[in-house]
Design a protein around this motif. Sequence first.
Motif, mmCIF file in Angstrom:
data_model
loop_
_atom_site.group_PDB
_atom_site.id
_atom_site.type_symbol
_atom_site.label_atom_id
_atom_site.label_comp_id
_atom_site.label_asym_id
_atom_site.label_seq_id
_atom_site.Cartn_x
_atom_site.Cartn_y
_atom_site.Cartn_z
ATOM 1 N N VAL A 28 0.840 -1.196 0.000
ATOM 2 C CA VAL A 28 0.000 0.000 0.000
ATOM 3 C C VAL A 28 0.874 1.245 0.000
ATOM 4 O O VAL A 28 1.832 1.337 0.768
ATOM 5 C CB VAL A 28 -0.917 0.038 1.250
ATOM 6 C CG1 VAL A 28 -1.602 1.381 1.395
ATOM 7 C CG2 VAL A 28 -1.956 -1.050 1.198
ATOM 8 N N PHE A 29 0.520 2.198 -0.863
ATOM 9 C CA PHE A 29 1.080 3.545 -0.818
ATOM 10 C C PHE A 29 0.000 4.420 -0.190
ATOM 11 O O PHE A 29 -1.121 4.479 -0.698
ATOM 12 C CB PHE A 29 1.380 4.061 -2.227
ATOM 13 C CG PHE A 29 2.529 3.368 -2.911
ATOM 14 C CD1 PHE A 29 3.794 3.925 -2.900
ATOM 15 C CD2 PHE A 29 2.339 2.161 -3.572
ATOM 16 C CE1 PHE A 29 4.860 3.300 -3.537
ATOM 17 C CE2 PHE A 29 3.398 1.519 -4.215
ATOM 18 C CZ PHE A 29 4.662 2.090 -4.196
ATOM 19 N N GLY A 77 -2.576 3.847 -2.973
ATOM 20 C CA GLY A 77 -2.058 3.133 -4.130
ATOM 21 C C GLY A 77 -2.002 1.652 -3.822
ATOM 22 O O GLY A 77 -1.468 1.253 -2.783
ATOM 23 N N LEU A 78 -2.565 0.843 -4.714
ATOM 24 C CA LEU A 78 -2.700 -0.595 -4.464
ATOM 25 C C LEU A 78 -2.421 -1.415 -5.710
ATOM 26 O O LEU A 78 -2.651 -0.969 -6.829
ATOM 27 C CB LEU A 78 -4.141 -0.914 -4.045
ATOM 28 C CG LEU A 78 -4.691 -0.242 -2.813
ATOM 29 C CD1 LEU A 78 -6.192 -0.410 -2.769
ATOM 30 C CD2 LEU A 78 -4.047 -0.820 -1.589
ATOM 31 N N LYS A 79 -2.008 -2.639 -5.482
ATOM 32 C CA LYS A 79 -1.923 -3.629 -6.556
ATOM 33 C C LYS A 79 -3.361 -4.083 -6.809
ATOM 34 O O LYS A 79 -3.969 -4.760 -5.983
ATOM 35 C CB LYS A 79 -1.033 -4.798 -6.117
ATOM 36 C CG LYS A 79 -0.893 -5.893 -7.125
ATOM 37 C CD LYS A 79 0.105 -5.542 -8.183
ATOM 38 C CE LYS A 79 0.439 -6.790 -9.003
ATOM 39 N NZ LYS A 79 1.071 -6.449 -10.247
ATOM 40 N N CYS A 80 -3.931 -3.653 -7.937
ATOM 41 C CA CYS A 80 -5.351 -3.899 -8.213
ATOM 42 C C CYS A 80 -5.595 -4.987 -9.246
ATOM 43 O O CYS A 80 -6.733 -5.206 -9.655
ATOM 44 C CB CYS A 80 -6.012 -2.605 -8.678
ATOM 45 S SG CYS A 80 -6.220 -1.386 -7.380
ATOM 46 N N GLY A 81 -4.544 -5.662 -9.649
ATOM 47 C CA GLY A 81 -4.697 -6.748 -10.601
ATOM 48 C C GLY A 81 -3.345 -7.306 -10.983
ATOM 49 O O GLY A 81 -2.327 -6.620 -10.867
ATOM 50 N N VAL A 89 -4.431 5.039 -13.038
ATOM 51 C CA VAL A 89 -3.223 4.234 -13.151
ATOM 52 C C VAL A 89 -2.105 4.946 -12.399
ATOM 53 O O VAL A 89 -1.895 6.146 -12.574
ATOM 54 C CB VAL A 89 -2.840 4.062 -14.637
ATOM 55 C CG1 VAL A 89 -1.546 3.282 -14.778
ATOM 56 C CG2 VAL A 89 -3.978 3.398 -15.406
ATOM 57 N N MET A 90 -1.392 4.221 -11.547
ATOM 58 C CA MET A 90 -0.271 4.819 -10.804
ATOM 59 C C MET A 90 0.891 5.092 -11.749
ATOM 60 O O MET A 90 1.192 4.282 -12.623
ATOM 61 C CB MET A 90 0.216 3.899 -9.684
ATOM 62 C CG MET A 90 -0.637 3.956 -8.440
ATOM 63 S SD MET A 90 0.070 2.995 -7.078
ATOM 64 C CE MET A 90 1.436 4.059 -6.600
ATOM 65 N N SER A 124 2.146 -2.524 -14.109
ATOM 66 C CA SER A 124 2.176 -3.797 -13.381
ATOM 67 C C SER A 124 0.906 -4.045 -12.579
ATOM 68 O O SER A 124 0.870 -4.918 -11.722
ATOM 69 C CB SER A 124 3.381 -3.827 -12.437
ATOM 70 O OG SER A 124 4.572 -3.700 -13.175
ATOM 71 N N GLY A 125 -0.142 -3.259 -12.839
ATOM 72 C CA GLY A 125 -1.423 -3.483 -12.178
ATOM 73 C C GLY A 125 -1.673 -2.633 -10.943
ATOM 74 O O GLY A 125 -2.585 -2.918 -10.169
#
Length: 114
Positions: free
Chosen positions: A36-37, A44-48, A67-68, A74-75
């Motif tokens: 998590v950011f 900010g998260l890894k969403c996929g 999109v970050m 990278s998702g």
Amino acid sequence: MTPEELREHCLAKPGAWLDQPWDGDHVVKVGDKIFVFLGRDSVGLKCGATRVEADEWVLQYPDDASVMAYIGRSGWNTLRLNGAIPDEEIREAVDASYDTVVAKLPKSRRPTQG
């Protein structure tokens, strides 16, 4: 959801800890990996696993998901707090980001569950 409530939710995860790898930027890690950011009004998260999977958030919440920069391919997405995305969905996204990162850790470095 307040940024404090979000931070508490993140830090309640087994093995989670707060870090500040860059001046003024706070993240939550498990092991040595960020899941998590933390922003003032976003997360900010890894969403996929892929950009295509993560784009589902952007399509569903175009005003509150983006999109970050740098790692978005990278998702990773940025989700705005207190917008159209329900708090429960943000919590679930945090949980999924944590689970994804933990699954990639070597088994010897994975935190023990509860």
